[in-house]
Design a protein around this motif. Structure first.
Motif, PDB file in Angstrom:
ATOM      1  N   GLN A  79      44.817  54.727  41.340  1.00  0.00           N
ATOM      2  CA  GLN A  79      44.759  53.264  41.320  1.00  0.00           C
ATOM      3  C   GLN A  79      43.591  52.739  42.163  1.00  0.00           C
ATOM      4  O   GLN A  79      42.946  51.767  41.787  1.00  0.00           O
ATOM      5  N   ALA A  80      43.326  53.415  43.292  1.00  0.00           N
ATOM      6  CA  ALA A  80      42.203  52.981  44.143  1.00  0.00           C
ATOM      7  C   ALA A  80      40.893  53.099  43.362  1.00  0.00           C
ATOM      8  O   ALA A  80      40.039  52.204  43.407  1.00  0.00           O
ATOM      9  N   CYS A  81      40.726  54.189  42.595  1.00  0.00           N
ATOM     10  CA  CYS A  81      39.498  54.377  41.798  1.00  0.00           C
ATOM     11  C   CYS A  81      39.390  53.281  40.736  1.00  0.00           C
ATOM     12  O   CYS A  81      38.338  52.661  40.563  1.00  0.00           O
ATOM     13  N   LEU A  82      40.489  53.036  40.008  1.00  0.00           N
ATOM     14  CA  LEU A  82      40.449  52.028  38.940  1.00  0.00           C
ATOM     15  C   LEU A  82      40.145  50.645  39.510  1.00  0.00           C
ATOM     16  O   LEU A  82      39.356  49.883  38.942  1.00  0.00           O
ATOM     17  N   ARG A  83      40.762  50.337  40.660  1.00  0.00           N
ATOM     18  CA  ARG A  83      40.559  49.029  41.279  1.00  0.00           C
ATOM     19  C   ARG A  83      39.092  48.826  41.677  1.00  0.00           C
ATOM     20  O   ARG A  83      38.492  47.798  41.402  1.00  0.00           O
ATOM     21  N   GLU A  84      38.532  49.857  42.303  1.00  0.00           N
ATOM     22  CA  GLU A  84      37.124  49.774  42.738  1.00  0.00           C
ATOM     23  C   GLU A  84      36.195  49.554  41.551  1.00  0.00           C
ATOM     24  O   GLU A  84      35.262  48.750  41.604  1.00  0.00           O
ATOM     25  N   LEU A  85      36.446  50.300  40.469  1.00  0.00           N
ATOM     26  CA  LEU A  85      35.572  50.205  39.293  1.00  0.00           C
ATOM     27  C   LEU A  85      35.712  48.830  38.628  1.00  0.00           C
ATOM     28  O   LEU A  85      34.722  48.210  38.244  1.00  0.00           O
ATOM     29  N   ARG A  86      36.956  48.346  38.532  1.00  0.00           N
ATOM     30  CA  ARG A  86      37.177  47.023  37.915  1.00  0.00           C
ATOM     31  C   ARG A  86      36.529  45.910  38.755  1.00  0.00           C
ATOM     32  O   ARG A  86      35.945  44.971  38.214  1.00  0.00           O
ATOM     33  N   THR A  87      36.633  46.059  40.070  1.00  0.00           N
ATOM     34  CA  THR A  87      36.042  45.049  40.954  1.00  0.00           C
ATOM     35  C   THR A  87      34.536  44.983  40.751  1.00  0.00           C
ATOM     36  O   THR A  87      33.946  43.894  40.700  1.00  0.00           O
ATOM     37  N   ARG A  88      33.907  46.156  40.610  1.00  0.00           N
ATOM     38  CA  ARG A  88      32.450  46.175  40.400  1.00  0.00           C
ATOM     39  C   ARG A  88      32.083  45.564  39.053  1.00  0.00           C
ATOM     40  O   ARG A  88      31.083  44.868  38.917  1.00  0.00           O
ATOM     41  N   ARG A  89      32.901  45.836  38.030  1.00  0.00           N
ATOM     42  CA  ARG A  89      32.637  45.248  36.714  1.00  0.00           C
ATOM     43  C   ARG A  89      32.822  43.715  36.769  1.00  0.00           C
ATOM     44  O   ARG A  89      32.007  42.975  36.219  1.00  0.00           O
ATOM     45  N   GLU A  90      33.857  43.281  37.464  1.00  0.00           N
ATOM     46  CA  GLU A  90      34.106  41.837  37.601  1.00  0.00           C
ATOM     47  C   GLU A  90      32.899  41.139  38.216  1.00  0.00           C
ATOM     48  O   GLU A  90      32.515  40.044  37.804  1.00  0.00           O
ATOM     49  N   ALA A  91      32.298  41.806  39.203  1.00  0.00           N
ATOM     50  CA  ALA A  91      31.133  41.215  39.881  1.00  0.00           C
ATOM     51  C   ALA A  91      29.995  41.015  38.875  1.00  0.00           C
ATOM     52  O   ALA A  91      29.317  39.980  38.891  1.00  0.00           O
ATOM     53  N   LEU A  92      29.801  42.004  37.971  1.00  0.00           N
ATOM     54  CA  LEU A  92      28.754  41.848  36.947  1.00  0.00           C
ATOM     55  C   LEU A  92      29.095  40.706  35.998  1.00  0.00           C
ATOM     56  O   LEU A  92      28.242  39.894  35.645  1.00  0.00           O
ATOM     57  N   GLU A  93      30.384  40.668  35.586  1.00  0.00           N
ATOM     58  CA  GLU A  93      30.811  39.647  34.617  1.00  0.00           C
ATOM     59  C   GLU A  93      30.702  38.240  35.210  1.00  0.00           C
ATOM     60  O   GLU A  93      30.409  37.284  34.488  1.00  0.00           O
ATOM     61  N   SER A  94      30.947  38.123  36.510  1.00  0.00           N
ATOM     62  CA  SER A  94      30.888  36.772  37.098  1.00  0.00           C
ATOM     63  C   SER A  94      29.440  36.293  37.218  1.00  0.00           C
ATOM     64  O   SER A  94      29.181  35.107  37.276  1.00  0.00           O
ATOM     65  N   LYS A  95      28.500  37.251  37.234  1.00  0.00           N
ATOM     66  CA  LYS A  95      27.083  36.867  37.308  1.00  0.00           C
ATOM     67  C   LYS A  95      26.504  36.556  35.936  1.00  0.00           C
ATOM     68  O   LYS A  95      25.526  35.833  35.816  1.00  0.00           O
ATOM     69  N   ASP A  96      27.076  37.174  34.879  1.00  0.00           N
ATOM     70  CA  ASP A  96      26.537  37.032  33.529  1.00  0.00           C
ATOM     71  C   ASP A  96      27.682  36.739  32.557  1.00  0.00           C
ATOM     72  O   ASP A  96      28.416  37.646  32.137  1.00  0.00           O
ATOM     73  N   ALA A  97      27.824  35.474  32.200  1.00  0.00           N
ATOM     74  CA  ALA A  97      28.961  35.031  31.376  1.00  0.00           C
ATOM     75  C   ALA A  97      28.909  35.598  29.958  1.00  0.00           C
ATOM     76  O   ALA A  97      29.916  35.572  29.231  1.00  0.00           O
ATOM     77  N   SER A  98      27.754  36.127  29.536  1.00  0.00           N
ATOM     78  CA  SER A  98      27.666  36.665  28.174  1.00  0.00           C
ATOM     79  C   SER A  98      28.291  38.061  28.066  1.00  0.00           C
ATOM     80  O   SER A  98      28.503  38.574  26.965  1.00  0.00           O
ATOM     81  N   LEU A  99      28.599  38.692  29.201  1.00  0.00           N
ATOM     82  CA  LEU A  99      29.176  40.046  29.165  1.00  0.00           C
ATOM     83  C   LEU A  99      30.633  40.001  28.718  1.00  0.00           C
ATOM     84  O   LEU A  99      31.378  39.101  29.149  1.00  0.00           O
ATOM     85  N   PRO A 100      31.065  40.958  27.869  1.00  0.00           N
ATOM     86  CA  PRO A 100      32.495  40.995  27.517  1.00  0.00           C
ATOM     87  C   PRO A 100      33.338  41.287  28.760  1.00  0.00           C
ATOM     88  O   PRO A 100      32.899  42.019  29.651  1.00  0.00           O
TER      89      PRO A 100
END
Ligand code: DP6
Length: 356
Positions: A79-100
Motif C-alpha cells: 500500500q505504501a508503494c501504491l500510495r507513493e506512486l499515485r501521489t506522484r501521478r496526482e501531482a502531474l495531473e494537477s499541473k496538466d489538466a489535459s492528462l487522464p
C-alpha cells in the motif's frame, strides 16, 4: 463520453544477490536499514519478473495476479508503494489538466516470474522492483531508477537494488524521512563481463523464518549484530567497492564469503537462533574451499541468503573448474537429486536495468 479506455504498461526487473548483506531495520515502517549493502544483478534472461500494470475507470478494485493466482495487495508495504506512486501521478495531473486521471482509477497488476517462486530465490526483490517500475511507466512519471528505488525499498528492502543492472549499492542513509536511503550503481555489468553465478537450489521449500521477522529478531537479541553494523559491514562495503573497481576476483570472493559467514553467524547469535543453511549448504561451502585449494588460488565464492540455496560466483575463465567440481557433487547430494530441488542455473550478467 466517459473514458473507459484501459491504460497499460509492461516492464521487467531482475533478481539481485547481495554480496554485502542487508540484515536489520532501523525503521520498520519506512523500511530503513541498519547498514548499507551491495549486490550483483543477475541476467534477466535467466531470472526476472515481468509485470504489466493497467488501469481503467471500469476496474472496481486494485488486483494483483502473481503467476496466475490472486495475491494480497492490502499489506502495509504494498500500500505504501501504491500510495507513493499515485501521489506522484496526482501531482502531474494537477499541473496538466489535459492528462487522464489515472491516479483515481483502480489498478490491475499481472506479474510472472520466469523461475519457480518457491525456489527461495529473492523473488520479492524482482517482484517489487517490477511492480513499482510498471506503475511508474503507466503513470509516465519522470523518475530515475534511484528515485524509484526509494519507493521499491518500502515494498521490500532488497527490491531497491533491482532497479539497476550490474553492481549496485543501497546506501543506508541517515535521514529520518528515508529520502537518502536509496540504490545507486557502483559499476555496470559491462565493467566486469566475465563474472558468472551458479545457483544451487538445495531446497525449493518456502523459507522457515521470513527475512522481515528474522532480521527483527536479530536486531532485538544479537550482540554480534552490533559489532557487525558498527564495524564489519562498513569495512566490507569499502573493500567490496575497491574489489569491484579493480576487478580483483580473490578480494571480491573473500569479502563475499566473509559477509555470508558474518550474516549467518548473527543469525545463529539471534535468540532463539535462526538457521538458514543446512547440510547441503555446508557441503557447498566445503566444495568451494576444495575448488580453491586445488586451484591454488581463489576462483570461486559462495553466498547464502535467508535460505539454504547457494549462489557461487566465479569468472568465465574458471568455468570448467567450478562446474566440473560441482556437477558430480550435485549427483551425489541428497538435496540436489530430484528434479524440483535440483534446479541448477548458470547465469550470466548483463545490463539488466528494468526496461519498458
Ligand atoms: C538476506 O529485502 O527480503 O537477502 O525488507 O523485510 O522485505 P524486507 O527484507 P528482504 O531481505 C533480504 C535479506 C537478504 C540480504 C540482502 O538481500 O541484502
Amino acid at each position: 463520453m466517459a473514458d473507459t479506455k484501459v491504460y497499460r504498461a509492461s516492464t521487467t526487473a531482475p533478481v539481485n544477490i547481495a554480496v554485502v548483506k542487508y540484515w536489520g531495520k532501523r525503521d520498520a515502517k519506512l523500511n530503513l536499514p541498519t547498514n548499507s549493502s551491495l549486490s550483483v544483478t543477475l541476467s534477466q534472461a535467466d531470472l526476472r519478473t515481468l509485470t504489466t500494470a493497467s488501469c481503467s475507470t471500469t476496474f472496481n478494485d486494485d488486483v494483483l495476479l502473481l503467476n496466475g493466482e490472486p495475491s494480497d495487495l492490502t499489506g502495509a508495504r504494498t500500500q505504501a508503494c501504491l500510495r507513493e506512486l499515485r501521489t506522484r501521478r496526482e501531482a502531474l495531473e494537477s499541473k496538466d489538466a489535459s492528462l487522464p486521471k489515472l491516479s483515481a482509477m483502480r489498478l490491475l497488476l499481472v506479474s510472472e516470474n520466469n523461475f519457480p517462486t518457491a525456489a527461495g530465490l529473492a523473488s520479492s526483490a524482482a517482484g517489487f522492483a517490477a511492480l513499482v517500475r510498471a506503475i511508474a511507466d503507466l503513470y509516465e512519471l519522470p523518475s530515475s531508477p534511484t528515485e524509484l528505488s526509494l519507493i521499491a525499498r518500502q515494498g521490500s528492502g532488497s527490491a531497491c537494488r533491482s532497479l539497476f543492472g550490474g553492481y549496485v549499492a543501497w546506501q543506508m542513509g541517515s535521514q529520518a524521512d528515508g529520502l537518502d536511503s536509496r540504490a545507486v550503481e557502483v559499476a555496470p555489468a559491462s565493467h566486469w563481463p566475465e563474472m558468472r553465478a551458479l545457483i544451487l537450489v538445495a531446497s525449493a521449500a518456502k523459507k522457515g523464518v521470513s527475512s522481515t521477522s528474522g532480521m527483527q529478531q536479530t536486531v532485538a537479541t544479537s550482540g554480534l549484530f552490533q559489532q557487525r553494523i558498527a564495524d564489519v559491514v562498513p569495512r566490507n562495503m569499502q573493500s567490496m567497492q575497491d574489489a569491484v573497481a579493480a576487478r580483483d576476483f580473490p578480494a571480491f570472493a573473500e569479502v563475499t564469503m566473509r559477509e555470508s559467514n558474518s550474516f549467518h553467524a548473527t543469525c545463529a547469535d539471534t535468540y532463539p537462533p535462526i538457521f538458514y543453511m543446512n547440510d547441503v549448504s555446508r557441503a557447498a561451502v566445503r566444495a568451494v574451499e576444495a575448488i580453491n585449494a586445488a586451484a591454488g588460488k581463489t576462483v570461486a565464492a559462495y553466498t547464502f541468503d535467508a535460505g539454504p540455496n547457494a549462489v557461487i560466483y566465479y569468472l568465465e575463465e574458471s568455468r570448467d573448474l567450478v562446474l566440473g567440481a560441482f556437477y558430480p557433487l550435485l549427483e551425489k547430494l541428497e538435496g540436489w537429486k530430484d528434479g524440483a530441488k535440483g534446479l541448477k542455473s548458470e547465469v550470466q550478467f548483463d545490463e539488466a536495468v528494468a526496461s519498458a
